[in-house]
Design a protein around this motif. Structure first.
Motif, PDB file in Angstrom:
ATOM      1  N   TYR A  69     -50.393  46.524 -24.089  1.00  0.00           N
ATOM      2  CA  TYR A  69     -50.199  45.349 -24.951  1.00  0.00           C
ATOM      3  C   TYR A  69     -49.143  44.401 -24.388  1.00  0.00           C
ATOM      4  O   TYR A  69     -48.516  43.659 -25.132  1.00  0.00           O
ATOM      5  N   THR A  70     -48.940  44.397 -23.071  1.00  0.00           N
ATOM      6  CA  THR A  70     -47.913  43.522 -22.506  1.00  0.00           C
ATOM      7  C   THR A  70     -48.225  42.048 -22.752  1.00  0.00           C
ATOM      8  O   THR A  70     -47.311  41.240 -22.881  1.00  0.00           O
ATOM      9  N   ASP A  71     -49.512  41.675 -22.827  1.00  0.00           N
ATOM     10  CA  ASP A  71     -49.859  40.285 -23.142  1.00  0.00           C
ATOM     11  C   ASP A  71     -49.367  39.910 -24.534  1.00  0.00           C
ATOM     12  O   ASP A  71     -48.968  38.777 -24.774  1.00  0.00           O
ATOM     13  N   PHE A  72     -49.401  40.859 -25.455  1.00  0.00           N
ATOM     14  CA  PHE A  72     -48.867  40.608 -26.796  1.00  0.00           C
ATOM     15  C   PHE A  72     -47.357  40.400 -26.725  1.00  0.00           C
ATOM     16  O   PHE A  72     -46.826  39.509 -27.380  1.00  0.00           O
ATOM     17  N   ASN A  73     -46.683  41.217 -25.955  1.00  0.00           N
ATOM     18  CA  ASN A  73     -45.222  41.106 -25.855  1.00  0.00           C
ATOM     19  C   ASN A  73     -44.819  39.744 -25.313  1.00  0.00           C
ATOM     20  O   ASN A  73     -43.838  39.157 -25.761  1.00  0.00           O
ATOM     21  N   ASN A  74     -45.578  39.234 -24.345  1.00  0.00           N
ATOM     22  CA  ASN A  74     -45.219  37.966 -23.705  1.00  0.00           C
ATOM     23  C   ASN A  74     -45.656  36.740 -24.492  1.00  0.00           C
ATOM     24  O   ASN A  74     -45.012  35.707 -24.430  1.00  0.00           O
ATOM     25  N   ASN A  75     -46.769  36.831 -25.212  1.00  0.00           N
ATOM     26  CA  ASN A  75     -47.346  35.631 -25.823  1.00  0.00           C
ATOM     27  C   ASN A  75     -47.420  35.649 -27.346  1.00  0.00           C
ATOM     28  O   ASN A  75     -47.500  34.603 -27.967  1.00  0.00           O
ATOM     29  N   VAL A  76     -47.445  36.800 -27.961  1.00  0.00           N
ATOM     30  CA  VAL A  76     -47.740  36.892 -29.392  1.00  0.00           C
ATOM     31  C   VAL A  76     -46.499  37.200 -30.225  1.00  0.00           C
ATOM     32  O   VAL A  76     -46.308  36.620 -31.290  1.00  0.00           O
ATOM     33  N   LEU A  77     -45.671  38.096 -29.753  1.00  0.00           N
ATOM     34  CA  LEU A  77     -44.557  38.585 -30.572  1.00  0.00           C
ATOM     35  C   LEU A  77     -43.343  37.666 -30.485  1.00  0.00           C
ATOM     36  O   LEU A  77     -42.288  38.030 -29.962  1.00  0.00           O
ATOM     37  N   LYS A  78     -43.528  36.491 -31.044  1.00  0.00           N
ATOM     38  CA  LYS A  78     -42.445  35.503 -31.132  1.00  0.00           C
ATOM     39  C   LYS A  78     -42.518  34.875 -32.517  1.00  0.00           C
ATOM     40  O   LYS A  78     -43.596  34.698 -33.065  1.00  0.00           O
ATOM     41  N   GLY A  79     -41.383  34.535 -33.070  1.00  0.00           N
ATOM     42  CA  GLY A  79     -41.371  33.887 -34.382  1.00  0.00           C
ATOM     43  C   GLY A  79     -41.708  34.842 -35.512  1.00  0.00           C
ATOM     44  O   GLY A  79     -41.509  36.050 -35.419  1.00  0.00           O
ATOM     45  N   PHE A  80     -42.251  34.300 -36.569  1.00  0.00           N
ATOM     46  CA  PHE A  80     -42.599  35.044 -37.785  1.00  0.00           C
ATOM     47  C   PHE A  80     -43.909  35.783 -37.558  1.00  0.00           C
ATOM     48  O   PHE A  80     -44.894  35.172 -37.151  1.00  0.00           O
ATOM     49  N   SER A  81     -43.932  37.087 -37.788  1.00  0.00           N
ATOM     50  CA  SER A  81     -45.161  37.855 -37.554  1.00  0.00           C
ATOM     51  C   SER A  81     -45.537  38.702 -38.754  1.00  0.00           C
ATOM     52  O   SER A  81     -44.693  39.359 -39.352  1.00  0.00           O
TER      53      SER A  81
END
Length: 180
Positions: A69-81
């Motif tokens: 899930y490294t793509d999630f770490n770099n692109n998705v897991l920012k801000g309010f989730s």
């Protein structure tokens, strides 16, 4: 929240993520508490669980899984989730997101946004994938379509033979009556 409480939460979240084939990560920033509660209620009505979780805790839970899930770490897991867990149907959270947006009537600011989704370990990143995800068919729907397609030619052949048999019998009878 203490370190021990965070560890327990990561453990529970890891277990939930490993037992769920379909989850969506959304961004509901800018929504009021009432709007988030309406969205949460809609999810509950449809059988989808929605939780707001800190990005670092999601990241730690994802690290315990076998999928990368490294793509999630770099692109998705920012801000309010927030995370939407769908127990059986992969497209249900996407349909809920679209339904809520339509119901809210805010065309200029569609919230909540789809940040990312994991469907059977395939990753979809970005809100532009929402239409694609909402049109995905479930395993049961695909099996039903395949069975229907397989049955269709057999039904056509049987139907043609039956109707052709009646026509052929009528034709033979007519010809036999003419000759007499």
């Amino acid at each position: 929240m203490t370190k021990e409480e965070k560890k327990q939460l990561v453990g529970k979240l890891s277990e939930k993520l490993s037992n769920t084939d379909y989850f969506y990560i959304t961004d509901a920033s800018g929504m009021t508490v009432a709007e988030i509660n309406d969205f949460r209620s809609l999810c509950f009505e449809k059988g989808v669980e929605y939780r707001v979780v800190k990005n670092t805790l999601i990241q730690k839970a994802l690290e315990t899984l076998e999928t990368d899930y490294t793509d999630f770490n770099n692109n998705v897991l920012k801000g309010f989730s927030g995370i939407m867990f769908s127990p059986e149907v992969g497209n249900l959270p996407a349909k809920i997101l679209k339904e809520y947006r339509k119901k809210s009537g805010k065309k200029d600011d569609p919230r909540p946004l789809l940040k990312g989704a994991s469907i059977d370990s395939d990753l979809f990143i970005g809100d532009e994938n929402l239409d694609t995800l909402s049109n995905l068919k479930s395993k049961q729907e695909l099996i039903g379509e395949i069975i229907g397609l397989l049955q269709s030619p057999a039904k056509n052949v049987v139907s043609a033979l039956q109707s052709g048999g009646d026509t052929l019998a009528g034709l033979v009878k007519t010809l036999a009556e003419r000759e007499q």
